[in-house]
Every structure is written in C-alpha cells, then in structure tokens.
Design an enzyme around this catalytic site. Structure first.
Site, PDB file in Angstrom:
ATOM      1  N   ARG A 107       0.746  -1.231  -0.147  1.00  0.00           N
ATOM      2  CA  ARG A 107       0.111   0.061   0.014  1.00  0.00           C
ATOM      3  C   ARG A 107       0.799   1.298  -0.029  1.00  0.00           C
ATOM      4  NH1 ARG A 107      -3.737   1.319   5.144  1.00  0.00           N
ATOM      5  NH2 ARG A 107      -1.819   2.023   5.971  1.00  0.00           N
ATOM      6  N   CYS A 109       0.109   5.478   0.700  1.00  0.00           N
ATOM      7  CA  CYS A 109      -0.862   6.579   1.164  1.00  0.00           C
ATOM      8  C   CYS A 109       0.054   7.755   1.103  1.00  0.00           C
ATOM      9  CB  CYS A 109      -1.450   6.016   2.762  1.00  0.00           C
ATOM     10  SG  CYS A 109      -2.634   7.118   3.127  1.00  0.00           S
TER      11      CYS A 109
END
Length: 129
Positions: A107, A109
């Site tokens: 991920r 972000c």
C-alpha cells in the site's frame, strides 16, 4: 492466481494492514480510483466524515471486485489518497476491516492537495485472479 508475501528485515516493517511487497501471477484487474459516491444517486456520502467516506469507497471497490469475479484476497496493491493526512487513523481503521495484516496488499498512502468533488479520500487497487 499465485500470491507470495515478500518480507525482509532489511527494509522497514509494515506499520498497519499492508505488506512490503506481493509477488503475484494471473489476470490483473486495475480498479480505478474510487471516491465516496453512492452508486444509485451519484451523491457524495458522508460529507466531511472520513469514516463514512472510507466505508463507501470500500463498498464501491468491493462491488467492482465482485463484478470481476475477485475479492479482497485478490488485491495485491492499493493506493490511498487523502485530502488531509490527519484523517489517516480513521481511514486506516476502516481499511483494516478488509485486510488481515498477515496477508494484506502492498500500500501507498499520500496526502494530495485536492480530490474530485472535494472528497476526503480516494482509493485505487490492483487485484490478480
């Protein structure tokens, strides 16, 4: 699909529901960035409320994954875009409901200066089936 979690002590350990990397093979599904739009009305859900907005974004992604004969377990990479990084904790609490930390996707972000329709969150993902 084959999926292998990549972990090394030579890089920082994940601090949430994601992994350093995922090796995967199979058909790739690229899910476009989803914002908290109600698919029936086209209206923004949870104006100003990051928790409600993240819940709607995840529901939208889940609907797309289902249409592609995929599920959360097929997701190998997500990108999360926040209007304010101070919303990270609340977004992450919702996000964590969908991914077990041991098998979560890789991920990224980031905080961005603005998102479509001035929403608080947008999430895109890549799945492999």
């Amino acid at each position: 699909m084959t999926r292998k979690i990549i972990r090394t002590d030579a890089a920082p350990a994940p601090v949430g529901p994601y992994n350093q990397a995922i090796a995967a093979s199979g058909q790739m599904i690229f899910v476009a960035g989803q914002i908290p739009l109600d698919p029936k009305t086209g209206e923004i859900i949870g104006t100003g409320d990051i928790t409600q907005q993240t819940e709607q974004v995840m529901a939208n992604i889940e609907a797309i994954l289902t249409a592609a004969d995929a599920s959360w377990s097929n997701v190998v990479k997500t990108s999360v875009f926040l209007a304010d990084m101070n919303d990270f904790g609340a977004m992450n609490a919702v996000y964590a409901r969908y991914f077990d930390e041991a098998t979560a996707p890789a991920r990224a972000c980031v905080q961005v200066s603005r998102l479509p329709k001035d929403v608080r969150v947008e999430i895109e993902c890549i799945a492999v089936v």
